[in-house]
Design a protein around this motif. Structure first.
Motif, PDB file in Angstrom:
ATOM      1  N   GLU A  16      15.548  57.958  48.082  1.00  0.00           N
ATOM      2  CA  GLU A  16      16.484  58.140  49.188  1.00  0.00           C
ATOM      3  C   GLU A  16      15.753  58.640  50.435  1.00  0.00           C
ATOM      4  O   GLU A  16      15.988  58.164  51.544  1.00  0.00           O
ATOM      5  N   HIS A  17      14.847  59.593  50.249  1.00  0.00           N
ATOM      6  CA  HIS A  17      14.107  60.149  51.387  1.00  0.00           C
ATOM      7  C   HIS A  17      13.126  59.120  51.961  1.00  0.00           C
ATOM      8  O   HIS A  17      13.036  58.954  53.169  1.00  0.00           O
TER       9      HIS A  17
ATOM     10  N   ARG B 110      11.490  58.093  60.794  1.00  0.00           N
ATOM     11  CA  ARG B 110      10.796  58.752  61.899  1.00  0.00           C
ATOM     12  C   ARG B 110       9.471  59.325  61.427  1.00  0.00           C
ATOM     13  O   ARG B 110       9.319  59.685  60.258  1.00  0.00           O
ATOM     14  N   ARG B 111       8.535  59.435  62.328  1.00  0.00           N
ATOM     15  CA  ARG B 111       7.236  60.017  61.998  1.00  0.00           C
ATOM     16  C   ARG B 111       7.365  61.519  61.760  1.00  0.00           C
ATOM     17  O   ARG B 111       6.786  62.076  60.845  1.00  0.00           O
ATOM     18  N   HIS B 112       8.107  62.181  62.636  1.00  0.00           N
ATOM     19  CA  HIS B 112       8.366  63.615  62.511  1.00  0.00           C
ATOM     20  C   HIS B 112       9.866  63.807  62.358  1.00  0.00           C
ATOM     21  O   HIS B 112      10.644  63.276  63.136  1.00  0.00           O
TER      22      HIS B 112
ATOM     23  N   ARG C 234      11.064  67.209  53.196  1.00  0.00           N
ATOM     24  CA  ARG C 234      10.206  67.554  54.328  1.00  0.00           C
ATOM     25  C   ARG C 234       9.048  66.576  54.388  1.00  0.00           C
ATOM     26  O   ARG C 234       8.816  65.794  53.461  1.00  0.00           O
ATOM     27  N   GLY C 235       8.312  66.650  55.474  1.00  0.00           N
ATOM     28  CA  GLY C 235       7.128  65.818  55.622  1.00  0.00           C
ATOM     29  C   GLY C 235       5.920  66.483  54.974  1.00  0.00           C
ATOM     30  O   GLY C 235       5.999  67.598  54.465  1.00  0.00           O
ATOM     31  N   GLY C 236       4.819  65.770  54.990  1.00  0.00           N
ATOM     32  CA  GLY C 236       3.575  66.328  54.473  1.00  0.00           C
ATOM     33  C   GLY C 236       3.382  66.100  52.996  1.00  0.00           C
ATOM     34  O   GLY C 236       4.067  65.301  52.358  1.00  0.00           O
ATOM     35  N   SER C 237       2.436  66.844  52.456  1.00  0.00           N
ATOM     36  CA  SER C 237       2.107  66.720  51.040  1.00  0.00           C
ATOM     37  C   SER C 237       3.007  67.638  50.214  1.00  0.00           C
ATOM     38  O   SER C 237       3.791  68.412  50.755  1.00  0.00           O
ATOM     39  N   LEU C 238       2.825  67.581  48.923  1.00  0.00           N
ATOM     40  CA  LEU C 238       3.611  68.436  48.032  1.00  0.00           C
ATOM     41  C   LEU C 238       2.979  69.811  47.840  1.00  0.00           C
ATOM     42  O   LEU C 238       3.447  70.592  47.019  1.00  0.00           O
ATOM     43  N   ALA C 239       1.939  70.115  48.617  1.00  0.00           N
ATOM     44  CA  ALA C 239       1.350  71.453  48.547  1.00  0.00           C
ATOM     45  C   ALA C 239       2.417  72.476  48.924  1.00  0.00           C
ATOM     46  O   ALA C 239       3.220  72.246  49.825  1.00  0.00           O
TER      47      ALA C 239
END
Length: 144
Positions: free
Chosen positions: A26-27, A33-35, A85-90
């Protein structure tokens, strides 16, 4: 990271695995969008879910109240709560803040629930430490 013995995530192919994968799908397919803002969802992925911008949770008490209300509203569904959220799963500050609020809210309203952190490429369950990633996730429901 704290491991919560409640609600362990069983192996692949299981209903819980499919639900977590649906949140990623879904995400990944819904946000182009990029951000984009970090959002908190409660309900069922690819179905009915309530979405709240994560920045509306100014402090722990407010986040707990927001999640408590969302869990109580969906108490008959055993809702999934997921942070997109964006980014990695860190592990990030927002993850820790909303996870702590979810644990507190779950305890206050006594509603069975799970919490996941979701990005476009995978999910992480901080209760169990389980993580699953994809290079490119595809919708298996589509027929060729």
């Amino acid at each position: 990271m704290h491991r919560d013995p409640i609600d362990p995530l069983p192996g692949r192919g299981d209903r819980r695995e499919r639900t977590a994968r649906a949140a990623v799908l879904e995400h990944a397919t819904g946000e182009h969008r990029r951000h984009f803002p970090t959002l908190v969802h409660a309900g069922a992925p690819l179905g009915r879910a309530t979405v709240v911008p994560a920045e509306h949770g100014g402090d722990h008490a407010l986040r707990t109240d927001v999640l408590g209300a969302l869990l109580w509203r969906r108490r008959h569904e055993a809702p999934l709560v997921w942070l997109t959220r964006g980014g990695s799963l860190a592990w990030q500050d927002a993850d820790a803040a909303w996870f702590a609020a979810w644990r507190a809210a779950r305890g206050e309203v006594d509603v069975p629930s799970r919490f996941l952190v979701v990005t476009r490429h995978g999910w992480h369950d901080p209760s169990t430490g389980e993580t699953r990633t994809w290079k490119r996730i595809r919708d298996r429901r589509r027929t060729r």
